[in-house]
Every structure is written in structure tokens, then in C-alpha cells.
Design a protein around this motif. Structure first.
Motif, PDB file in Angstrom:
ATOM      1  N   VAL B 547      44.707  29.953  36.181  1.00 38.14           N
ATOM      2  CA  VAL B 547      45.775  30.532  36.330  1.00 38.14           C
ATOM      3  C   VAL B 547      45.998  31.820  35.467  1.00 38.14           C
ATOM      4  O   VAL B 547      46.361  32.929  35.899  1.00 38.14           O
ATOM      5  CB  VAL B 547      47.057  29.704  36.280  1.00 38.14           C
ATOM      6  N   SER B 548      45.831  31.872  34.254  1.00 37.34           N
ATOM      7  CA  SER B 548      46.008  32.962  33.316  1.00 37.34           C
ATOM      8  C   SER B 548      45.617  34.252  33.773  1.00 37.34           C
ATOM      9  O   SER B 548      46.139  35.372  33.761  1.00 37.34           O
ATOM     10  CB  SER B 548      45.550  32.466  31.982  1.00 37.34           C
ATOM     11  N   LEU B 549      44.161  34.294  34.286  1.00 34.11           N
ATOM     12  CA  LEU B 549      43.536  35.493  34.614  1.00 34.11           C
ATOM     13  C   LEU B 549      44.193  35.938  35.747  1.00 34.11           C
ATOM     14  O   LEU B 549      44.744  37.281  35.851  1.00 34.11           O
ATOM     15  CB  LEU B 549      42.046  35.515  34.863  1.00 34.11           C
ATOM     16  N   PHE B 550      44.593  35.121  36.659  1.00 32.71           N
ATOM     17  CA  PHE B 550      45.191  35.760  37.957  1.00 32.71           C
ATOM     18  C   PHE B 550      46.454  36.186  38.107  1.00 32.71           C
ATOM     19  O   PHE B 550      46.947  37.222  38.686  1.00 32.71           O
ATOM     20  CB  PHE B 550      44.909  34.602  39.235  1.00 32.71           C
ATOM     21  N   VAL B 551      47.319  35.425  37.082  1.00 27.53           N
ATOM     22  CA  VAL B 551      48.698  35.797  37.158  1.00 27.53           C
ATOM     23  C   VAL B 551      48.833  37.182  36.613  1.00 27.53           C
ATOM     24  O   VAL B 551      49.838  37.853  36.943  1.00 27.53           O
ATOM     25  CB  VAL B 551      49.635  34.554  36.449  1.00 27.53           C
ATOM     26  N   ILE B 552      47.885  37.424  35.873  1.00 30.00           N
ATOM     27  CA  ILE B 552      48.230  38.955  35.452  1.00 30.00           C
ATOM     28  C   ILE B 552      47.318  40.111  36.029  1.00 30.00           C
ATOM     29  O   ILE B 552      47.902  41.098  36.110  1.00 30.00           O
ATOM     30  CB  ILE B 552      47.702  39.001  33.789  1.00 30.00           C
ATOM     31  N   LEU B 553      46.068  39.757  36.561  1.00 28.96           N
ATOM     32  CA  LEU B 553      45.470  40.620  36.984  1.00 28.96           C
ATOM     33  C   LEU B 553      45.358  40.724  38.809  1.00 28.96           C
ATOM     34  O   LEU B 553      44.845  41.786  39.185  1.00 28.96           O
ATOM     35  CB  LEU B 553      43.835  40.402  36.502  1.00 28.96           C
ATOM     36  N   ALA B 554      45.825  39.706  39.089  1.00 29.53           N
ATOM     37  CA  ALA B 554      45.874  39.997  40.892  1.00 29.53           C
ATOM     38  C   ALA B 554      47.136  40.522  41.205  1.00 29.53           C
ATOM     39  O   ALA B 554      48.253  40.541  40.656  1.00 29.53           O
ATOM     40  CB  ALA B 554      45.833  38.483  41.228  1.00 29.53           C
ATOM     41  N   VAL B 555      47.054  41.145  42.456  1.00 31.53           N
ATOM     42  CA  VAL B 555      48.063  41.708  42.995  1.00 31.53           C
ATOM     43  C   VAL B 555      48.064  41.047  44.626  1.00 31.53           C
ATOM     44  O   VAL B 555      47.062  40.490  44.872  1.00 31.53           O
ATOM     45  CB  VAL B 555      47.806  43.220  43.231  1.00 31.53           C
ATOM     46  N   PRO B 556      49.100  41.350  45.093  1.00 28.21           N
ATOM     47  CA  PRO B 556      49.207  40.722  46.450  1.00 28.21           C
ATOM     48  C   PRO B 556      48.184  40.729  47.362  1.00 28.21           C
ATOM     49  O   PRO B 556      47.825  39.971  48.165  1.00 28.21           O
ATOM     50  CB  PRO B 556      50.592  41.165  47.037  1.00 28.21           C
TER      51      PRO B 556
END
Lengths: 371, 609
Positions: B547-556
Motif C-alpha cells: 500500500v505504502s508505495l502506491f498511496v504516495i506515488l500513484a495517481v489516478p
């Protein structure tokens, strides 16, 4: 078939450590079957790996067929894949993911030999080494001896001019050793390949090789035929390393360099020897000692300490004061422990070594009965 | 006698000639080149972000220059002061720190107690069904932590936050906040998740223990108690400590559970605090928090490394594991099984069942036949505003799934291959110093909790630097972050695999005339196929759960299943969100089973490393 020459070869791991190979000069003649013999850690395997090219020299030159393949002075290095030598590893290093046939086939494929010829050559070499029945098996399904033959076949298939073997018989049981020994000799005669193999086992070296190069501490000690190095060892190390049971060494001085005490065997022997040469130690092979039941002329008195049968021969431990000698004989001994007995140590059987351990050549001495 | 001149006719080697020889050797040994390139690459990918965020903590960030009366980019101690010594410190760091530590300590204590008891029961007694439990008890560790958090919310959620209520609330029991959110559920869930880890590590240690040591003590007259406390426990102590520190470090970095269960009542931990700081654009504060989290991670793992070194003094040489000795429990055999049964029930059955039921129920907590429907899975024209289709027929789900497979998949394949290459380089490098540096660098992300690492990545790659364009918003930043995050495992696996292989098969191929590429293609990669597959699959699973990587680095645009489910949750599409989570859990579990099949080594060994 090429010759291999090593010139002032040095291999050092790290600056401070003692070099593993220290200035070795050696020529393996075309078609020769040579053994590098020595105790573990003497640098023999390092030399073999340097000839193959999977280690590189720290100094000196290796030339195969007159072409320098590793020359520090000239900055030349030919990688192993371009040297066209065969190397059979001690633990075979078969590729576990390939069948026997594919293992043997590999080198020929790399040389882009066409399929029909490849097939024929592989069949030929696998038949010769009697592994043709296992062609479709994987290495893990083979016994140690079979794996060894695959390792050998893998190298022979490409027909290298030079074949290097690392402890070729060490992992085999007694029966297989004999069988493989015959196999290797036969191969040498059939193909005329220059073969260098490494061993710590004198039996292996003696029975296989035309020439033995004895190594110790990174230095070459002696090069010669098996008979030569047994009968005329160049120094104390070779004398003691070759021969089983070991050669008896009788010091003529004690550790402080003084003449040993009057009762000792050393002094009694020294009295018989030429006075003007600085003899440090005398060696006599166990089989060269002659026993006589009645004290004969020049015989020294000994006590039989123990008798050890070794199957077909016997080793008798003899005591003279503090000194112990071992005698070996092929005939059933007629003495018993505690028996008093006379021993003859013939002059011609005495190997004489000086303070630095070098063999001293004095006429009339050091000609083993075996020679 | 005349002096014979030296036989050496060639000039003695000087430095230049030695260099030339060395070069000639190295030219045929690509390992050095590989190591050099990899070292540079990972310096940039791993050390770079860490340095970047370290710098951010002391440099005026964009948007802050007006307030600080300093130019953007100039040095400042403002963020440090704001976090550690201002009116805000208590909110920014001290309270979250206390929360984080109390969660970590409680989790470690509970997980150790439960894990050791289970390990002993399963490995050392004849408890009923021990073989079956040995597998079943590990399952909670395969599930993402937030599976449990969502299941918890499904049951205990109360009216403090809006949206669909929890089952208990719906049935008329008002659940208090302390039960629904914050400390208690977080510790409970993390304990559930990490108990299997203790069970595995301690269980392995117990199995490896030479029974003869115990028998020796027994012969000398020691009773069961004495043997347990003076022989067995001291010998498994290194394993215990190691498990404890691992869990501690993981708890400090844990983001998903406190995010889901802490946010409703403003129960912040360091990682959720960092997330808040980032999402409210306080980059400087976020940098300080990230550095604080990293420091804690590094300290914990340094202690671990230190202790492992100490422990090596009494490594138990692998005894005959076959000589198992189990304590008969007699009539207690079945009763004792109730503990593992309870663990499996609460750790596996209950959460998964809850989640599943929640996805087939229209209104929460109403167990009447008319309330059940499969519409949230496969229906269409639902009466909801945005999610008009069931998950399995919603294009968004499949886009997110495809993104996940694409991003995580590519990253895992690359990290697996790089790991093998690192192993090759480290072991073959003619300059061992360089190999060691590479080994250390690739291990570094292990010391940095995911959330802090993600922040660090953002700090380095959010803007264009030199030839590298701004990567934020592209899948590349996610891939690079995943690769970097996976390197500790991938490189260790690669090094282990290459060590086990040894040099000889490759040397044999060299002697046979194979060049570097041929050796790679025909020898190394085929032999290492199974380790390579594992080294690709394991990062894949952890990437899917992460979760942690995506929640900060992902965009829609780069929506993956995890962020998709979190977003659904934010919009109160609980059924759909839970369905997505179930799918993730399913994929993670299947992947783990696949690894087990491929490596044959058993899950425990894979997870332990």
C-alpha cells in the motif's frame, strides 16, 4: 599436439600473503602425461587453473604450443574460451540442467559443428567411455564414476590438444579407480593428447603419469619419471612425500646442530659415512632394510616392537634405543614382537641430505634397491 | 665458474605492464563491468532518494519561501524546529511517536507470546492436527494487513464516520470508538498478521535444534522445565530476537492499518503523519518525519544485525532433524488444539468470511435472504451513483487489475533479473570491495520503511533533474520504486542462488569455449530458473499487497488494485472495495502457493529470508 611451458610463473592472492605459486618453471612436452603431485595447498591446482585460464597469473608466462596465453610481462591474456584446452573439474561440474548427451554435445555446438558429425563424434566418445546407455539421463541420476566419465567425455568430444584433470580419481572407490586408471592410460595412447593432472595421491601419480612434478609450498621440488623420483629424491621433502610406508629418516645431528648422543643410530651410521661431507640426515626406504636373525657383520641390534599386516605385505616397527625404524616386507615375517634382531642398512640404500634438505650425490650411496 | 645470467630474458614487469595484463584479464570478465554499472544504477535509485529527502529536511521547500522570508532552496532549520520544538511538535511527532512505539511494543509482545506457544505446540507436541495447522497458521501472513482492517471495520464501524455502518451498529449495538478504531484494533490486527512470522522463525529454529542436546541433558537428569529454560530457550533466543526486531521494524513502517483504523479518530502514527504531511503539501515536515522513521528503522535493524552476529557464536550445527521428539499431551491432545483452531478461525476464516459476506449483502448486518445479492460482483445498473456495475464487470476494475499486473509485474521481473545479476556480479567481481558495496547498497531499502522510502522517491523524482524528466504521474516512478524496494530480497536471493551454484559450471563452459552471453543464456539462467521464478514471484506478491508505495506515488492514471480499493472505500462503496480486496488476497495467496510449487522449498524458508 601442443606443449605447455611455464616460465617463472607466480600466483599471489593479495600483496602480503605468501604466493600460492612461486616462480615455477616447467615444460610439459608434446604428448606427455604429467602429474603435478603435492600435498593440499601446494599450488598444484592453481597451476592447472592458470593453464586453463580460469585464474590469471600474477607474474611470469604460460605458453601453449609456443603461443603465450598469459604473460604478465607483455600484458597478454587469452581467455579460457579461446585456449582450446580441456579441463575436468575435481567434482566434475556437470551442467545439471542438461542430459548427458547435451553435456557432451555442448562444446561441439559452440564450434558450430554440423549436426550429423556432432552426433557421430558424441556417440563415438560416449561409446569409448561406456556412457552411451545413459545418454538421456541427467547428471543427478548417475553414480560418481559415471559422472566422472561424462565430465571426461564432455572435454574429449571437442578433442582438445591439452587435457587438464583435477584429481581425476579422488572421488572414486577402489574398483572404479583401477578401471578409470586404465581408461585414462588407454585414452592417452589412443588420442596422444598432452595430459596434465593434479593429485595429492602418490599412488595415482605413480600409476598414471609418465612424468611427475612434485610441488610443495608453491615451488617445484623435482621433475622426473616415477622411478626417478622414488629412487633418487631430489630433497628431503620428495623423499618423505613419496613412498608408503614413509622413508625412515635418521638425523645425524640433534636439533641444536650438535652431534647426537653416542648411543644413537645417527652417530653409528655417520661413522660409516665419508667424514668430509656435511650430512644432516640419512634416509632409508623401509623395504631396503635387511633383517638378519643372527648378528651378521655390520648389522645393528634392534628390538621388534610391533608387526602390522597390511594385506599381502607387513610393516615391522623396529627400535634401537630411542630411534624407531619401519621395515616393510612382502614375505611373512618370522620374527615376533620383543625379538632381538640384527638389521643391515646397506650403504647403497642410504639417501643422504645436507642441512638445507638437498640430496647429496656421493658415489656408492643412494641407489635404492627398487631402482 | 662464470656467473650464469638469469634465465628471464624479458624485462621485469613494471606497473604499466601489470596494468595492461590486468586489463587484458578484466576485458574477458564482464562481472566487473556489471558490478560497476549496477552500483551506479542503485546508487542513483536507492541512495539518491534517501539523500534527496535528507536534503529536503534542511532546505526551504517550494511554497514556503514567503512564510520563511528565505529563498526557495536555501538552507533552513525551520522544519526541524517545527517538528521537534514548536507548538505543533506534539501533534507532528511526539504523539504519533508514542502511538507508533506503543503499537510496536504491544504487537511484538503479543505476537511473540502467541507465536512461541503455537510453534511449541505444533513442533514439539503431538497436538491434534499438527500437520494441517503447520500450513493453515501461516495463511494470515500471506494476506495483506488491511484485509483484516477492512474486515474489522465491516463488523465494528460506528457512527463516528459516515457511510454504511458496521454490522454490530446496524444490529443495534453501539460500538465505542476505542473498540472500533485506533490502538486496540491496530494491535489486534498486527498481532494476527505477525504471529505466523514468529511461528515460522521459531518453529524452524526448534526443528533445526539437535534433539541430542536435549537428550544429553535428560540423561544428566534434567527435567522438562530445566530443559526448556536452560537448553531450548537459550538456543532459540537468536531466532526469537530476530523475529521480534523484524516485527518491530515492520510495525514502525506499517501504514495501511493505522490509515484505515486510526484516521477516523485522528489516531496518528508516524507513517500516517507522514502521509498527512505529504498530502497537505508540507514537504519539509514530511522530509523530517521520513528521516525520523528511517532512523528508527536503521537503528532497529542494526541492533538485529549486531545480535545476529553475537548469536553466531552458538550456531547449532544442523543436527539430525529426522530424530523428532514430541511431547505427548495425552488427553489434552484435542483440547490443546483449540488454540491453533482459534487462531485460524480469527486470523483466516472470520476476516475472509466477513469480507465475502459484506460483498454479497445490500445492507450491512441484516442476515435475511432478501438482503443477499451477487450484484456487487457481477451485476449491472446498480442504484449507486458512480459504481453502476459489479466489480467483475466494471471496466475500472479491469483497468486497475491490468495496471497492477503491468506495473508490479514488470517491476518484479526486472528486480528478479537484477537480483540474479547482482548475485553474479557480487560473487564474480574481481574487485571484491566493489562487490561488497553493491551488496550493501541493495540491502539498504530493507532498513527504510516503505512509506518513508516512497516519500524519498517522491522527493527525488517529482521534478526533472538533469536528463531524467519528472516521473511523478507516470508508471515509471512506481516501477522504479518497486524495484528499489524489492532489491534487498531479490539481491539476497540472487547472491544465495549464485553462491550455491558456485563457479564451476560456468568455468566448465568457459573452458569448453563459451563466451559470456552464451554462458548466461545456456548455463546460468537455465540452472537458476527456479530461484529466478521465486525471485520474481515474491516481489510480485508483496507488490500486489503493498500500500505504502502506491498511496504516495500513484495517481489516478496509474491506478492499481490497492489504490482503487482505497478510493472505493473513500466513496463508501464498501461492497465493491471489499470485493477488490478479496481479489487481491486471492492473487496473493495463489502466488504464494505457486512459489511453493516452484521452489519446493516450502514457504517458511522463503518468508524467513
Amino acid at each position: 599436439m601442443p606443449e605447455i611451458s611455464l616460465h617463472n610463473l607466480v600466483k599471489a592472492y593479495g600483496k602480503s600473503a605468501k604466493p600460492a605459486v612461486d616462480g615455477v618453471n616447467l615444460t610439459v612436452a608434446d604428448g606427455e602425461f604429467m602429474c603435478l603431485l603435492g600435498p593440499s595447498g601446494c599450488g598444484k591446482t592453481t597451476i592447472l587453473r592458470m593453464i586453463a585460464g580460469i585464474e590469471h597469473a600474477s607474474g611470469g608466462t604460460i605458453a601453449i604450443d609456443g603461443r603465450p596465453v598469459d604473460c604478465v610481462e607483455r600484458g597478454q591474456f587469452v581467455p579460457p574460451e579461446k585456449r582450446h584446452v580441456g579441463l575436468v573439474f575435481q567434482n566434475y561440474a556437470l551442467w545439471p540442467h542438461m542430459t548427458v548427451a547435451r553435456n557432451v554435445d555442448f562444446g561441439l555446438r559452440l564450434q558450430h559443428v554440423d549436426a550429423s558429425e556432432r552426433e557421430a563424434r558424441c556417440r563415438d566418445v560416449m561409446t569409448k567411455l561406456r556412457i552411451i546407455d545413459y545418454a538421456d539421463r541427467y547428471p543427478s541420476q548417475l553414480s560418481g564414476g559415471q559422472q566422472q566419465r561424462v565430465a571426461l567425455a564432455r572435454m574429449l568430444a571437442v578433442n582438445p590438444g591439452v587435457l587438464l584433470l583435477d584429481e581425476p580419481l579422488s572421488n572414486l572407490d577402489a574398483a572404479l579407480r583401477l578401471e578409470m586408471r586404465a581408461e585414462l592410460r588407454r585414452l592417452h595412447e589412443t588420442f596422444g593428447t598432452t595430459i596434465v593432472f593434479v593429485s595429492h595421491d602418490q599412488w595415482e601419480a605413480m600409476t598414471l603419469a609418465d612424468t611427475i612434478a612434485v610441488m610443495e609450498g608453491g615451488h617445484l621440488q623435482q621433475v622426473g619419471t616415477p622411478d626417478e623420483i622414488y629412487a633418487r629424491p631430489a630433497n628431503r621433502f620428495v623423499a618423505e612425500f613419496i613412498g608408503n610406508p614413509r622413508i625412515n629418516m635418521i638425523p645425524s645431528r640433534d636439533r641444536k646442530g650438535q652431534e647426537t648422543d653416542t648411543a644413537s643410530l645417527g652417530l653409528k651410521l655417520t661413522e660409516r659415512l665419508p667424514r668430509d661431507v656435511p650430512i644432516d640426515v640419512c634416509g632409508i626406504r623401509p623395504e631396503d632394510i635387511r633383517l638378519c636373525e643372527t648378528p651378521a657383520d655390520g648389522a645393528l641390534p634392534f628390538t621388534v616392537e610391533s608387526i602390522m599386516p597390511t594385506g599381502g605385505s607387513w610393516v615391522i616397527e623396529l627400535a634401537h634405543g630411542e630411534d624407531r625404524l619401519f621395515h616393510s616386507t612382502q614375505s611373512r615375517p618370522r620374527v615376533r614382537p620383543k625379538d632381538q634382531i640384527g638389521c643391515l642398512l646397506p650403504d647403497e640404500a642410504l639417501h643422504l641430505f645436507d642441512g638445507s634438505g638437498r640430496r647429496m650425490s656421493i658415489p656408492g650411496y643412494g641407489m635404492s634397491a627398487a631402482a | 665458474m662464470a656467473m650464469v645470467p638469469s634465465a628471464n630474458l624479458l624485462a621485469p614487469p613494471n606497473v604499466w605492464r601489470r596494468m595492461r595484463h590486468r586489463l587484458a584479464v578484466v576485458r574477458h570478465e564482464p562481472a566487473l563491468l556489471i558490478v560497476a554499472i549496477l552500483t551506479l544504477f542503485f546508487l542513483y535509485l536507492i541512495v539518491g532518494p534517501v539523500l534527496s529527502i535528507l536534503g529536503d529536511a534542511f532546505v526551504v521547500q517550494s511554497g514556503d519561501s514567503a512564510r520563511l522570508h528565505q529563498d526557495e532552496g536555501s538552507l533552513t532549520a525551520y522544519y526541524l524546529a517545527r517538528v521537534f520544538a514548536s507548538k505543533m511538535s506534539s501533534i507532528l511527532i511526539w504523539t504519533p511517536l508514542v502511538h507508533t512505539l506503543s503499537i510496536a511494543v504491544a504487537t511484538v509482545t503479543l505476537a511473540l507470546t502467541l507465536g512461541v506457544t503455537l510453534a511449541w505446540l505444533i513442533n514439539r507436541t503431538d497436538v491434534f492436527g499438527r500437520r494441517w495447522f503447520a500450513t493453515a497458521l501461516v495463511v494470515p501472513f500471506m494476506l495483506p494487513t488491511w484485509t483484516f482492517a477492512l474486515a474489522w471495520t465491516t463488523i465494528f464501524k460506528n457512527g463516528t464516520v459516515g457511510g454504511q455502518p458496521g454490522w454490530l451498529q446496524a444490529m443495534g449495538f453501539a460500538t465505542p470508538d476505542w473498540l472500533a478504531y485506533g490502538y486496540l484494533p491496530t494491535v489486534f490486527i498486527l498481532t494476527l498478521h505477525y504471529t505466523p512470522l514468529v511461528f515460522l522463525i521459531v518453529g524452524n529454529a526448534l526443528r533445526r535444534l539437535d534433539v541430542q542436546m536435549e537428550e544429553c541433558a535428560r540423561i544428566l537428569g534434567a527435567g522438562t522445565r530445566t530443559i526448556t529454560f536452560s537448553i531450548v530457550l537459550p538456543l532459540v533466543r537468536p531466532a526469537l530476537l530476530s523475529a521480534a526486531l523484524l516485527i518491530f521494524a515492520d510495525c514502525i513502517g506499517e501504514f495501511a492499518v493505522p490509515y484505515l483504523l486510526g484516521l477516523p479518530i485522528n489516531y496518528d502514527t508516524l507513517s500516517t503523519g507522514l502521509y498527512r504531511a505529504l498530502s497537505s503539501r508540507q514537504n519539509g515536515v514530511a522530509a523530517v518525519l521520513a528521516v525520523a522513521i528511517m532512523t528508527m528503522g536503521v537503528i532497529t535493524l542494526l541492533i538485529d544485525i549486531r545480535m545476529m552476529r553475537e548469536a553466531r557464536r552458538f550456531v547449532t550445527v544442523g543436527g539430525r532433524g529426522a530424530m523428532e521428539r514430541r511431547q505427548p499431551l495425552g488427553s489434552m491432545r484435542h483440547l490443546a488444539a483449540s488454540l491453533p483452531v482459534l487462531c485460524v478461525l480469527i486470523g483466516v476464516v472470520l476476516p475472509l468470511l466477513t469480507l465475502f459476506l459484506s460483498t454479497v449483502m445490500i445492507l450491512p448486518g441484516r442476515f435475511t435472504p432478501d438482503n443477499f445479492t451477487l450484484a456487487y460482483w457481477i451485476g449491472s445498473d446498480l442504484h449507486t451513483i458512480a459504481m453502476r456495475n459489479g466489480i467483475l464487470v466494471a471496466p475500472d476494475f479491469w483497468i486497475a487489475a491490468w495496471n497492477t499486473v503491468r506495473i508490479v509485474g514488470i517491476a518484479s521481473v526486472i528486480s528478479g533479473c537484477l537480483g540474479l545479476l547482482v548475485g553474479y556480479g557480487v560473487l564474480r567481481s574481481p574487485v571484491s570491495l566493489l562487490g561488497n558495496i553493491l551488496r550493501q547498497i541493495t540491502f539498504l531499502p530493507y532498513l527504510v520503511p516503505g512509506i518513508a522510502f516512497a516519500a524519498a522517491f517522491l522527493s527525488l523524482f517529482a521534478v526533472a533533474r538533469g536528463p531524467i524528466p519528472a516521473l511523478y504521474g507516470t508508471p515509471f516512478i512506481l516501477m522504479l520504486a518497486l524495484i528499489a524496494e524489492n532489491m534487498p530480497f531479490a539481491s539476497r536471493a540472487g547472491i544465495a542462488a549464485m553462491t550455491q551454484l558456485g563457479r564451476e559450471p560456468e568455468d566448465a563452459a568457459r573452458v569448453a569455449g563459451a563466451g559470456f552471453l552464451t554462458r548466461m543464456r545456456r548455463i546460468i539462467i537455465p540452472i537458476q530458473a527456479a530461484p529466478l521464478a521465486t525471485a520474481i514471484l515474491l516481489p510480485f506478491i508483496s507488490g500486489i499487497k503493498g500500500v505504502s508505495l502506491f498511496v504516495i506515488l500513484a495517481v489516478p492514471a496509474t491506478d492499481v488494485l490497492t489504490t482503487y480499493s482505497l478510493r472505493l472505500l473513500d466513496y463508501n462503496y464498501d461492497q465493491a472495495a471489499n470485493a477488490v480486496v478479496l481479489m487481491i488476497a486471492l492473487v496473493a495467496w495463489l502466488g504464494t502457493v505457486l512459489i511453493q510449487r516452484i521452489s519446493g522449498a516450502g514457504l517458511s524458508r522463503g518468508l524467513e529470508s
